[in-house]
Design a protein around this motif. Structure first.
Motif, mmCIF file in Angstrom:
data_model
loop_
_atom_site.group_PDB
_atom_site.id
_atom_site.type_symbol
_atom_site.label_atom_id
_atom_site.label_comp_id
_atom_site.label_asym_id
_atom_site.label_seq_id
_atom_site.Cartn_x
_atom_site.Cartn_y
_atom_site.Cartn_z
ATOM 1 N N UNK A 30 0.911 -1.037 0.310
ATOM 2 C CA UNK A 30 0.135 -0.227 -0.018
ATOM 3 C C UNK A 30 0.860 1.349 0.052
ATOM 4 N N UNK A 31 0.657 2.045 -0.970
ATOM 5 C CA UNK A 31 1.648 3.143 -1.149
ATOM 6 C C UNK A 31 1.347 4.326 -0.053
ATOM 7 N N UNK A 32 0.136 4.125 0.933
ATOM 8 C CA UNK A 32 0.039 5.181 1.879
ATOM 9 C C UNK A 32 0.470 4.446 3.124
ATOM 10 N N UNK A 40 6.790 -7.582 5.804
ATOM 11 C CA UNK A 40 6.648 -8.311 4.466
ATOM 12 C C UNK A 40 5.260 -7.944 3.890
ATOM 13 N N UNK A 41 5.380 -7.910 2.594
ATOM 14 C CA UNK A 41 4.233 -7.536 1.639
ATOM 15 C C UNK A 41 4.135 -8.396 0.298
ATOM 16 N N UNK A 42 3.222 -8.445 -0.190
ATOM 17 C CA UNK A 42 3.039 -9.169 -1.722
ATOM 18 C C UNK A 42 2.691 -8.019 -2.598
ATOM 19 N N UNK A 43 3.124 -8.251 -4.010
ATOM 20 C CA UNK A 43 2.298 -7.563 -5.157
ATOM 21 C C UNK A 43 1.633 -8.643 -5.827
ATOM 22 N N UNK A 44 0.312 -8.290 -6.029
ATOM 23 C CA UNK A 44 -0.336 -9.273 -6.825
ATOM 24 C C UNK A 44 0.004 -8.912 -8.417
ATOM 25 N N UNK A 45 0.741 -8.064 -8.673
ATOM 26 C CA UNK A 45 1.069 -7.795 -10.117
ATOM 27 C C UNK A 45 2.256 -8.599 -10.384
ATOM 28 N N UNK A 46 3.248 -8.740 -9.605
ATOM 29 C CA UNK A 46 4.457 -9.627 -9.827
ATOM 30 C C UNK A 46 4.338 -10.970 -9.429
ATOM 31 N N UNK A 60 7.578 3.657 -1.267
ATOM 32 C CA UNK A 60 8.602 2.722 -2.345
ATOM 33 C C UNK A 60 8.127 1.591 -2.948
ATOM 34 N N UNK A 61 7.711 1.807 -4.179
ATOM 35 C CA UNK A 61 6.937 0.665 -4.904
ATOM 36 C C UNK A 61 7.973 -0.614 -5.003
ATOM 37 N N UNK A 62 7.794 -1.803 -4.447
ATOM 38 C CA UNK A 62 8.717 -2.949 -4.541
ATOM 39 C C UNK A 62 9.128 -3.146 -5.975
ATOM 40 N N UNK A 63 8.104 -3.055 -6.893
ATOM 41 C CA UNK A 63 8.483 -3.428 -8.279
ATOM 42 C C UNK A 63 9.193 -2.602 -8.853
#
Length: 301
Positions: A30-32, A40-46, A60-63
Protein backbone atom coordinates in the motif's frame (compact mmCIF):
# COMPACT_ATOMS: atom_id res chain seq x y z
CA UNK A 1 14.40 -46.41 -23.74
CA UNK A 2 13.31 -43.23 -25.47
CA UNK A 3 14.44 -39.89 -24.07
CA UNK A 4 11.83 -37.13 -23.87
CA UNK A 5 11.87 -33.42 -23.06
CA UNK A 6 8.77 -31.34 -22.31
CA UNK A 7 9.17 -27.87 -23.83
CA UNK A 8 7.49 -25.72 -21.14
CA UNK A 9 4.83 -23.19 -22.01
CA UNK A 10 4.61 -19.98 -19.95
CA UNK A 11 1.98 -19.92 -17.21
CA UNK A 12 0.84 -16.39 -16.38
CA UNK A 13 -2.46 -14.80 -15.37
CA UNK A 14 -3.61 -15.45 -18.94
CA UNK A 15 -3.22 -19.23 -18.61
CA UNK A 16 -3.85 -19.73 -14.87
CA UNK A 17 -7.54 -18.91 -14.49
CA UNK A 18 -8.28 -20.44 -11.06
CA UNK A 19 -6.73 -22.02 -7.97
CA UNK A 20 -7.95 -22.83 -4.49
CA UNK A 21 -4.77 -21.28 -3.03
CA UNK A 22 -5.53 -17.66 -2.05
CA UNK A 23 -2.89 -15.04 -2.72
CA UNK A 24 -2.88 -13.67 0.83
CA UNK A 25 0.56 -14.61 2.17
CA UNK A 26 1.00 -11.02 3.44
CA UNK A 27 -0.83 -7.71 2.95
CA UNK A 28 -0.71 -6.23 -0.53
CA UNK A 29 1.72 -3.31 -0.75
CA UNK A 30 0.00 0.00 0.00
CA UNK A 31 1.61 3.26 -1.11
CA UNK A 32 0.06 5.09 1.87
CA UNK A 33 1.31 2.61 4.49
CA UNK A 34 4.58 2.88 6.43
CA UNK A 35 6.58 -0.33 6.89
CA UNK A 36 9.17 -1.19 9.51
CA UNK A 37 12.29 -3.16 8.78
CA UNK A 38 11.41 -6.84 8.37
CA UNK A 39 7.79 -6.23 7.39
CA UNK A 40 6.62 -8.31 4.46
CA UNK A 41 4.20 -7.48 1.67
CA UNK A 42 3.12 -9.04 -1.60
CA UNK A 43 2.47 -7.64 -5.05
CA UNK A 44 -0.42 -9.21 -6.93
CA UNK A 45 1.11 -7.76 -10.11
CA UNK A 46 4.41 -9.64 -9.86
CA UNK A 47 3.07 -12.40 -7.55
CA UNK A 48 6.15 -12.03 -5.37
CA UNK A 49 6.85 -11.51 -1.66
CA UNK A 50 9.03 -8.58 -0.52
CA UNK A 51 10.63 -7.75 2.83
CA UNK A 52 11.33 -4.19 3.97
CA UNK A 53 15.03 -3.47 4.51
CA UNK A 54 14.55 -0.21 6.42
CA UNK A 55 12.26 1.45 8.93
CA UNK A 56 9.82 4.20 7.88
CA UNK A 57 9.52 2.63 4.44
CA UNK A 58 6.76 4.56 2.69
CA UNK A 59 5.94 5.22 -0.96
CA UNK A 60 8.63 2.96 -2.39
CA UNK A 61 7.02 0.49 -4.77
CA UNK A 62 8.77 -2.91 -4.52
CA UNK A 63 8.33 -3.41 -8.27
CA UNK A 64 10.51 -0.41 -9.10
CA UNK A 65 12.87 -0.63 -6.15
CA UNK A 66 16.62 -0.91 -6.78
CA UNK A 67 17.22 -3.02 -3.69
CA UNK A 68 17.55 -0.07 -1.31
CA UNK A 69 14.18 -0.52 0.39
CA UNK A 70 12.89 -3.99 -0.48
CA UNK A 71 14.32 -7.50 -0.68
CA UNK A 72 12.53 -9.92 -3.01
CA UNK A 73 11.93 -13.15 -1.08
CA UNK A 74 10.07 -15.58 -3.36
CA UNK A 75 6.94 -16.17 -5.36
CA UNK A 76 3.67 -16.14 -3.46
CA UNK A 77 2.30 -19.48 -2.31
CA UNK A 78 -0.21 -19.61 -5.17
CA UNK A 79 2.48 -19.09 -7.84
CA UNK A 80 5.33 -21.20 -6.42
CA UNK A 81 4.31 -24.09 -8.66
CA UNK A 82 5.43 -22.04 -11.67
CA UNK A 83 8.59 -20.28 -10.42
CA UNK A 84 11.19 -22.66 -11.98
CA UNK A 85 12.18 -24.04 -8.56
CA UNK A 86 11.36 -27.40 -7.02
CA UNK A 87 12.22 -26.84 -3.37
CA UNK A 88 10.02 -23.75 -2.92
CA UNK A 89 6.71 -25.60 -2.69
CA UNK A 90 3.13 -24.39 -2.93
CA UNK A 91 1.15 -25.67 0.08
CA UNK A 92 -2.50 -26.03 0.98
CA UNK A 93 -4.36 -28.16 3.53
CA UNK A 94 -5.92 -31.33 2.04
CA UNK A 95 -5.65 -30.47 -1.65
CA UNK A 96 -4.33 -28.06 -4.25
CA UNK A 97 -6.25 -27.25 -7.41
CA UNK A 98 -5.16 -25.36 -10.52
CA UNK A 99 -7.15 -24.63 -13.66
CA UNK A 100 -5.02 -23.76 -16.69
CA UNK A 101 -6.14 -22.83 -20.21
CA UNK A 102 -3.20 -23.39 -22.62
CA UNK A 103 -2.31 -20.70 -25.13
CA UNK A 104 -0.32 -23.28 -27.07
CA UNK A 105 -0.75 -27.00 -27.63
CA UNK A 106 -0.01 -28.83 -24.38
CA UNK A 107 0.02 -32.63 -24.46
CA UNK A 108 2.28 -33.29 -21.45
CA UNK A 109 2.55 -32.36 -17.80
CA UNK A 110 5.15 -33.05 -15.13
CA UNK A 111 4.73 -32.36 -11.41
CA UNK A 112 7.72 -32.23 -9.05
CA UNK A 113 8.16 -31.92 -5.29
CA UNK A 114 4.82 -33.56 -4.63
CA UNK A 115 3.27 -34.44 -1.31
CA UNK A 116 0.09 -36.20 -2.36
CA UNK A 117 -1.81 -39.45 -2.16
CA UNK A 118 -3.37 -38.98 -5.59
CA UNK A 119 -3.02 -36.67 -8.57
CA UNK A 120 -5.94 -36.11 -10.94
CA UNK A 121 -5.80 -34.55 -14.42
CA UNK A 122 -9.00 -33.49 -16.20
CA UNK A 123 -9.36 -31.81 -19.60
CA UNK A 124 -12.49 -29.86 -20.53
CA UNK A 125 -13.68 -28.78 -23.97
CA UNK A 126 -16.25 -26.21 -22.94
CA UNK A 127 -18.75 -28.02 -20.69
CA UNK A 128 -17.64 -31.47 -21.87
CA UNK A 129 -15.01 -33.36 -19.89
CA UNK A 130 -12.98 -35.20 -22.53
CA UNK A 131 -10.20 -36.61 -20.33
CA UNK A 132 -10.09 -37.74 -16.71
CA UNK A 133 -7.35 -39.81 -15.05
CA UNK A 134 -6.31 -40.23 -11.43
CA UNK A 135 -2.96 -41.59 -10.28
CA UNK A 136 -2.17 -43.14 -6.90
CA UNK A 137 1.18 -41.79 -5.76
CA UNK A 138 2.22 -44.75 -3.56
CA UNK A 139 5.70 -45.82 -4.71
CA UNK A 140 5.95 -49.63 -4.67
CA UNK A 141 9.58 -49.46 -5.81
CA UNK A 142 10.56 -49.18 -2.13
CA UNK A 143 9.13 -52.64 -1.42
CA UNK A 144 12.18 -54.91 -1.61
CA UNK A 145 11.17 -57.72 0.74
CA UNK A 146 8.23 -59.26 2.58
CA UNK A 147 9.22 -57.25 5.63
CA UNK A 148 9.12 -53.90 3.82
CA UNK A 149 5.78 -54.91 2.26
CA UNK A 150 4.16 -55.41 5.67
CA UNK A 151 6.17 -53.07 7.92
CA UNK A 152 8.04 -50.62 5.73
CA UNK A 153 5.32 -47.99 5.72
CA UNK A 154 3.88 -46.24 2.70
CA UNK A 155 6.32 -44.26 0.56
CA UNK A 156 4.88 -41.73 -1.88
CA UNK A 157 6.40 -40.71 -5.20
CA UNK A 158 7.57 -37.11 -5.33
CA UNK A 159 7.00 -36.60 -9.04
CA UNK A 160 4.64 -37.57 -11.83
CA UNK A 161 4.99 -37.28 -15.61
CA UNK A 162 2.06 -37.70 -18.00
CA UNK A 163 1.78 -37.21 -21.74
CA UNK A 164 -0.64 -37.88 -24.55
CA UNK A 165 -3.68 -36.02 -23.23
CA UNK A 166 -5.68 -33.60 -25.43
CA UNK A 167 -4.53 -30.27 -24.02
CA UNK A 168 -5.15 -28.17 -27.10
CA UNK A 169 -5.36 -24.37 -27.20
CA UNK A 170 -8.51 -23.22 -25.41
CA UNK A 171 -9.14 -26.46 -23.50
CA UNK A 172 -9.17 -26.20 -19.70
CA UNK A 173 -6.82 -28.46 -17.78
CA UNK A 174 -7.76 -29.07 -14.13
CA UNK A 175 -5.03 -30.35 -11.81
CA UNK A 176 -5.94 -31.74 -8.38
CA UNK A 177 -3.19 -32.67 -5.92
CA UNK A 178 -4.88 -34.51 -3.07
CA UNK A 179 -3.43 -35.18 0.38
CA UNK A 180 -6.62 -35.49 2.43
CA UNK A 181 -5.89 -35.11 6.13
CA UNK A 182 -2.44 -33.60 5.51
CA UNK A 183 -0.83 -30.68 3.69
CA UNK A 184 -0.69 -31.05 -0.09
CA UNK A 185 2.45 -29.72 -1.74
CA UNK A 186 3.87 -29.22 -5.23
CA UNK A 187 7.24 -27.71 -6.05
CA UNK A 188 6.97 -27.08 -9.77
CA UNK A 189 4.61 -27.89 -12.62
CA UNK A 190 5.82 -28.10 -16.22
CA UNK A 191 3.16 -28.03 -18.91
CA UNK A 192 3.88 -28.05 -22.62
CA UNK A 193 4.64 -30.04 -25.71
CA UNK A 194 6.34 -33.44 -25.42
CA UNK A 195 9.39 -34.01 -27.62
CA UNK A 196 11.04 -37.39 -28.21
CA UNK A 197 14.73 -36.74 -28.84
CA UNK A 198 16.14 -40.21 -29.40
CA UNK A 199 17.01 -43.62 -27.94
CA UNK A 200 19.22 -43.81 -24.85
CA UNK A 201 22.42 -45.75 -25.38
CA UNK A 202 23.57 -48.21 -22.76
CA UNK A 203 25.41 -47.06 -19.62
CA UNK A 204 24.07 -43.56 -18.96
CA UNK A 205 25.42 -41.96 -15.78
CA UNK A 206 23.30 -40.44 -13.01
CA UNK A 207 25.54 -38.55 -10.57
CA UNK A 208 24.52 -37.41 -7.09
CA UNK A 209 25.78 -33.86 -6.46
CA UNK A 210 25.78 -32.63 -2.85
CA UNK A 211 25.74 -28.88 -2.21
CA UNK A 212 26.35 -29.27 1.52
CA UNK A 213 29.51 -27.68 2.86
CA UNK A 214 31.90 -28.06 5.76
CA UNK A 215 32.16 -25.01 7.99
CA UNK A 216 33.57 -24.07 11.39
CA UNK A 217 32.04 -22.66 14.55
CA UNK A 218 33.57 -19.93 16.73
CA UNK A 219 35.81 -22.50 18.43
CA UNK A 220 37.16 -24.02 15.22
CA UNK A 221 35.05 -27.16 15.41
CA UNK A 222 33.91 -28.59 12.11
CA UNK A 223 30.22 -28.35 11.33
CA UNK A 224 28.25 -29.58 8.34
CA UNK A 225 26.00 -27.06 6.58
CA UNK A 226 23.23 -28.93 4.77
CA UNK A 227 22.32 -27.33 1.44
CA UNK A 228 20.43 -30.03 -0.41
CA UNK A 229 21.49 -31.95 -3.49
CA UNK A 230 20.93 -32.22 -7.23
CA UNK A 231 21.69 -34.78 -9.91
CA UNK A 232 23.77 -34.68 -13.06
CA UNK A 233 22.60 -36.92 -15.90
CA UNK A 234 25.15 -37.78 -18.60
CA UNK A 235 23.88 -39.85 -21.51
CA UNK A 236 24.17 -40.40 -25.24
CA UNK A 237 21.26 -40.56 -27.66
CA UNK A 238 20.92 -42.47 -30.90
CA UNK A 239 19.21 -40.14 -33.36
CA UNK A 240 18.59 -40.60 -37.10
CA UNK A 241 21.02 -38.18 -38.69
CA UNK A 242 18.33 -36.52 -40.79
CA UNK A 243 16.70 -35.43 -37.48
CA UNK A 244 19.83 -33.69 -36.18
CA UNK A 245 18.47 -30.20 -36.85
CA UNK A 246 15.17 -31.03 -35.13
CA UNK A 247 16.96 -32.17 -31.97
CA UNK A 248 19.19 -29.09 -31.90
CA UNK A 249 16.16 -26.82 -32.35
CA UNK A 250 14.42 -28.46 -29.37
CA UNK A 251 17.52 -28.07 -27.19
CA UNK A 252 17.76 -24.39 -28.19
CA UNK A 253 14.04 -23.90 -27.42
CA UNK A 254 14.41 -25.09 -23.81
CA UNK A 255 17.73 -23.36 -23.13
CA UNK A 256 17.59 -21.48 -19.83
CA UNK A 257 14.18 -22.89 -18.88
CA UNK A 258 13.18 -25.29 -16.13
CA UNK A 259 12.49 -28.34 -18.27
CA UNK A 260 11.07 -31.77 -17.51
CA UNK A 261 12.96 -34.74 -18.91
CA UNK A 262 12.22 -38.45 -18.64
CA UNK A 263 12.52 -41.79 -20.41
CA UNK A 264 9.64 -43.80 -21.83
CA UNK A 265 9.35 -47.43 -22.89
CA UNK A 266 9.21 -50.78 -21.14
CA UNK A 267 12.48 -50.46 -19.22
CA UNK A 268 12.69 -48.80 -15.76
CA UNK A 269 13.64 -45.13 -15.70
CA UNK A 270 16.81 -45.78 -13.64
CA UNK A 271 16.54 -42.25 -12.23
CA UNK A 272 16.78 -40.59 -15.66
CA UNK A 273 14.02 -38.09 -15.04
CA UNK A 274 13.70 -34.80 -13.30
CA UNK A 275 13.30 -31.05 -13.43
CA UNK A 276 16.40 -29.38 -14.78
CA UNK A 277 18.19 -27.80 -17.70
CA UNK A 278 20.43 -28.82 -20.58
CA UNK A 279 24.01 -28.10 -19.53
CA UNK A 280 25.84 -29.36 -22.62
CA UNK A 281 24.87 -30.88 -25.95
CA UNK A 282 27.02 -31.75 -28.94
CA UNK A 283 26.13 -33.34 -32.25
CA UNK A 284 28.88 -35.34 -33.97
CA UNK A 285 27.25 -36.23 -37.27
CA UNK A 286 27.41 -39.65 -38.89
CA UNK A 287 26.14 -39.01 -42.40
CA UNK A 288 25.62 -42.75 -42.98
CA UNK A 289 22.51 -43.09 -40.81
CA UNK A 290 22.26 -42.79 -37.01
CA UNK A 291 24.35 -40.34 -35.01
CA UNK A 292 25.36 -40.53 -31.36
CA UNK A 293 24.54 -37.26 -29.57
CA UNK A 294 26.06 -36.70 -26.07
CA UNK A 295 23.77 -34.81 -23.69
CA UNK A 296 24.33 -33.54 -20.13
CA UNK A 297 21.48 -32.33 -17.92
CA UNK A 298 21.48 -30.97 -14.37
CA UNK A 299 18.50 -31.03 -12.06
CA UNK A 300 17.22 -28.08 -10.03
CA UNK A 301 16.75 -28.10 -6.25
Amino acid sequence: MDFNIIAPMPVSEVELIASNIPEDDHPDWDSAATYDQGARVISTLSHRIYESLVDNNQGHDPLGDDGSHWLEISATNRWRAFDQRRSNTAKQADRITYSVVPTQDCDAIALFGLTAGTVRIEVWDGAARIYDRSFAMADTGHVVSAYTWFFGGVVYARQKVLNGFPGYIGHRIDITIDATGAVAEVGHIVMGRNNLLGRVRNRPTVQFVSHSRKGYDDFGNEILVKRGSTRKVDLSLLVPTHQAQRVMDIVAEVDGLATAFYVSGDAPSFGIEGLGFVDDHSQPIDVAGESVFPLILKTLK
